[in-house]
Design a protein around this motif. Sequence first.
Motif, PDB file in Angstrom:
ATOM      1  N   HIS A  78      30.291  43.139  50.112  1.00  0.00           N
ATOM      2  CA  HIS A  78      29.694  41.885  50.562  1.00  0.00           C
ATOM      3  C   HIS A  78      30.380  40.681  49.946  1.00  0.00           C
ATOM      4  CE1 HIS A  78      26.718  38.622  50.728  1.00  0.00           C
ATOM      5  NE2 HIS A  78      26.432  39.155  51.904  1.00  0.00           N
ATOM      6  N   ASN A  79      30.814  40.801  48.700  1.00  0.00           N
ATOM      7  CA  ASN A  79      31.415  39.677  47.992  1.00  0.00           C
ATOM      8  C   ASN A  79      32.935  39.638  48.106  1.00  0.00           C
ATOM      9  OD1 ASN A  79      28.835  39.097  47.239  1.00  0.00           O
ATOM     10  ND2 ASN A  79      29.106  39.533  45.090  1.00  0.00           N
ATOM     11  N   THR A  80      33.501  40.415  49.036  1.00  0.00           N
ATOM     12  CA  THR A  80      34.947  40.399  49.241  1.00  0.00           C
ATOM     13  C   THR A  80      35.308  39.322  50.253  1.00  0.00           C
ATOM     14  OG1 THR A  80      35.164  42.746  48.725  1.00  0.00           O
ATOM     15  CG2 THR A  80      36.928  41.748  50.009  1.00  0.00           C
ATOM     16  N   ASN A  99      32.061  28.680  52.754  1.00  0.00           N
ATOM     17  CA  ASN A  99      30.627  28.989  52.797  1.00  0.00           C
ATOM     18  C   ASN A  99      30.320  30.294  52.062  1.00  0.00           C
ATOM     19  OD1 ASN A  99      30.027  26.676  54.213  1.00  0.00           O
ATOM     20  ND2 ASN A  99      30.137  27.681  56.215  1.00  0.00           N
ATOM     21  N   ARG A 100      31.165  31.299  52.249  1.00  0.00           N
ATOM     22  CA  ARG A 100      30.938  32.581  51.586  1.00  0.00           C
ATOM     23  C   ARG A 100      31.051  32.426  50.076  1.00  0.00           C
ATOM     24  NH1 ARG A 100      31.978  38.063  52.820  1.00  0.00           N
ATOM     25  NH2 ARG A 100      31.209  37.524  54.879  1.00  0.00           N
ATOM     26  N   VAL A 101      32.071  31.714  49.604  1.00  0.00           N
ATOM     27  CA  VAL A 101      32.244  31.508  48.160  1.00  0.00           C
ATOM     28  C   VAL A 101      31.064  30.721  47.599  1.00  0.00           C
ATOM     29  CG1 VAL A 101      33.655  30.345  46.416  1.00  0.00           C
ATOM     30  CG2 VAL A 101      34.748  31.699  48.205  1.00  0.00           C
ATOM     31  N   ARG A 102      30.596  29.708  48.325  1.00  0.00           N
ATOM     32  CA  ARG A 102      29.456  28.908  47.852  1.00  0.00           C
ATOM     33  C   ARG A 102      28.214  29.777  47.737  1.00  0.00           C
ATOM     34  NH1 ARG A 102      26.487  26.083  51.532  1.00  0.00           N
ATOM     35  NH2 ARG A 102      28.371  25.659  52.689  1.00  0.00           N
ATOM     36  N   TRP A 103      27.975  30.636  48.735  1.00  0.00           N
ATOM     37  CA  TRP A 103      26.784  31.493  48.688  1.00  0.00           C
ATOM     38  C   TRP A 103      26.860  32.434  47.495  1.00  0.00           C
ATOM     39  CZ3 TRP A 103      25.285  36.487  48.456  1.00  0.00           C
ATOM     40  CH2 TRP A 103      23.929  36.729  48.686  1.00  0.00           C
ATOM     41  N   ILE A 104      28.024  33.060  47.281  1.00  0.00           N
ATOM     42  CA  ILE A 104      28.165  33.999  46.158  1.00  0.00           C
ATOM     43  C   ILE A 104      27.977  33.270  44.830  1.00  0.00           C
ATOM     44  CG2 ILE A 104      29.745  35.554  44.952  1.00  0.00           C
ATOM     45  CD1 ILE A 104      31.038  36.091  47.725  1.00  0.00           C
ATOM     46  N   ALA A 105      28.558  32.083  44.708  1.00  0.00           N
ATOM     47  CA  ALA A 105      28.520  31.355  43.436  1.00  0.00           C
ATOM     48  C   ALA A 105      27.154  30.760  43.131  1.00  0.00           C
ATOM     49  CB  ALA A 105      29.572  30.245  43.439  1.00  0.00           C
ATOM     50  N   GLU A 110      22.363  36.756  39.814  1.00  0.00           N
ATOM     51  CA  GLU A 110      23.305  36.419  38.742  1.00  0.00           C
ATOM     52  C   GLU A 110      24.155  37.607  38.308  1.00  0.00           C
ATOM     53  OE1 GLU A 110      21.873  34.161  35.476  1.00  0.00           O
ATOM     54  OE2 GLU A 110      20.801  32.750  36.765  1.00  0.00           O
ATOM     55  N   GLY A 111      23.624  38.784  38.325  1.00  0.00           N
ATOM     56  CA  GLY A 111      24.394  39.959  37.940  1.00  0.00           C
ATOM     57  C   GLY A 111      25.393  40.400  38.989  1.00  0.00           C
ATOM     58  N   ARG A 112      25.309  39.808  40.173  1.00  0.00           N
ATOM     59  CA  ARG A 112      26.185  40.204  41.285  1.00  0.00           C
ATOM     60  C   ARG A 112      27.138  39.089  41.696  1.00  0.00           C
ATOM     61  NH1 ARG A 112      25.468  45.624  41.246  1.00  0.00           N
ATOM     62  NH2 ARG A 112      23.292  46.161  41.445  1.00  0.00           N
ATOM     63  N   ARG A 113      27.354  38.118  40.857  1.00  0.00           N
ATOM     64  CA  ARG A 113      28.199  36.976  41.209  1.00  0.00           C
ATOM     65  C   ARG A 113      29.655  37.228  40.823  1.00  0.00           C
ATOM     66  NH1 ARG A 113      24.314  31.730  40.028  1.00  0.00           N
ATOM     67  NH2 ARG A 113      22.679  32.437  41.419  1.00  0.00           N
ATOM     68  N   GLU A 114      30.238  38.231  41.416  1.00  0.00           N
ATOM     69  CA  GLU A 114      31.664  38.508  41.275  1.00  0.00           C
ATOM     70  C   GLU A 114      32.288  38.316  42.647  1.00  0.00           C
ATOM     71  OE1 GLU A 114      31.558  42.526  39.890  1.00  0.00           O
ATOM     72  OE2 GLU A 114      31.730  41.911  37.807  1.00  0.00           O
ATOM     73  N   ILE A 115      33.407  37.620  42.694  1.00  0.00           N
ATOM     74  CA  ILE A 115      34.076  37.354  43.964  1.00  0.00           C
ATOM     75  C   ILE A 115      35.353  38.178  43.991  1.00  0.00           C
ATOM     76  CG2 ILE A 115      35.128  35.587  45.425  1.00  0.00           C
ATOM     77  CD1 ILE A 115      33.290  33.562  44.023  1.00  0.00           C
ATOM     78  N   TYR A 116      35.494  38.989  45.031  1.00  0.00           N
ATOM     79  CA  TYR A 116      36.670  39.832  45.193  1.00  0.00           C
ATOM     80  C   TYR A 116      37.554  39.221  46.276  1.00  0.00           C
ATOM     81  CZ  TYR A 116      34.041  43.201  42.499  1.00  0.00           C
ATOM     82  OH  TYR A 116      33.336  43.810  41.505  1.00  0.00           O
ATOM     83  N   VAL A 117      38.806  39.001  45.937  1.00  0.00           N
ATOM     84  CA  VAL A 117      39.774  38.435  46.868  1.00  0.00           C
ATOM     85  C   VAL A 117      40.659  39.568  47.360  1.00  0.00           C
ATOM     86  CG1 VAL A 117      41.705  36.835  47.093  1.00  0.00           C
ATOM     87  CG2 VAL A 117      39.734  36.207  45.710  1.00  0.00           C
ATOM     88  N   LEU A 118      40.745  39.708  48.676  1.00  0.00           N
ATOM     89  CA  LEU A 118      41.584  40.749  49.255  1.00  0.00           C
ATOM     90  C   LEU A 118      43.055  40.396  49.032  1.00  0.00           C
ATOM     91  CD1 LEU A 118      41.237  43.398  50.742  1.00  0.00           C
ATOM     92  CD2 LEU A 118      41.387  42.151  52.876  1.00  0.00           C
ATOM     93  N   ARG A 119      43.801  41.339  48.531  1.00  0.00           N
ATOM     94  CA  ARG A 119      45.210  41.119  48.199  1.00  0.00           C
ATOM     95  C   ARG A 119      45.990  40.705  49.443  1.00  0.00           C
ATOM     96  NH1 ARG A 119      48.134  45.131  44.304  1.00  0.00           N
ATOM     97  NH2 ARG A 119      46.365  44.281  43.206  1.00  0.00           N
ATOM     98  N   GLY A 120      46.823  39.699  49.273  1.00  0.00           N
ATOM     99  CA  GLY A 120      47.659  39.214  50.365  1.00  0.00           C
ATOM    100  C   GLY A 120      48.879  40.089  50.582  1.00  0.00           C
TER     101      GLY A 120
END
Length: 194
Positions: A78-80, A99-105, A110-120
């Motif tokens: 979900h946080n990718t 919007n996705r980054v704002r929602w996650i942040a 609080e324990g699930r606020r990790e943002i995963y960036v898909l490798r380019g």
Amino acid sequence: MANTFPTKRTLLFAAILAAMASGGIGSQTASADWGSLVHQMHVGYHRNVAWPDPFNEVDAVQTVMPFEAMKRNGWRMHNTIGHELFRGGDGALLAAGQNRVRWIATQAPEGRREIYVLRGVTQEETQSRIKAVQEAVDGYVLAGQPQPQVLVTTIEPATSPGVVATKINRERLEQMAAPKLPTTSAAGTTGVTQ
């Protein structure tokens, strides 16, 4: 033939006497082994009497562990931030990615606020994606709040085109039965519709 009981008793008594006599030869080791045996019997007895209480907590943890792994993996998916949320080439976040980054942040637990960036495709693209996400996070997180970690992943989240999702949703709504009021009430009187 009728009186075999005393013979068995005699053999048992002879075996006990032989064991005691041989125990006298090495009395030091025999007494140590005997004490160990009695201790193990004592421990085994108390384990059997207490069963299953000592094992309930371990069983409960082992039962929950697969579900915890599934929750972690679900939040990770979900946080990718996937390819479709970045602009091609320079790795800048699109409006949906913002919007996705704002929602996650700000809204995720609080324990699930990790943002995963898909490798380019390239290392430079991956670094620019991380930089764009980090800049967005800096703008959303208030002072004093912990900042979400920005991590790189190669696991692409499962997605489908909006056209397919819309088609599935419309087909489900078309196949749904029309609401209908009952002809009689629970008390048996005639209902509103006839």
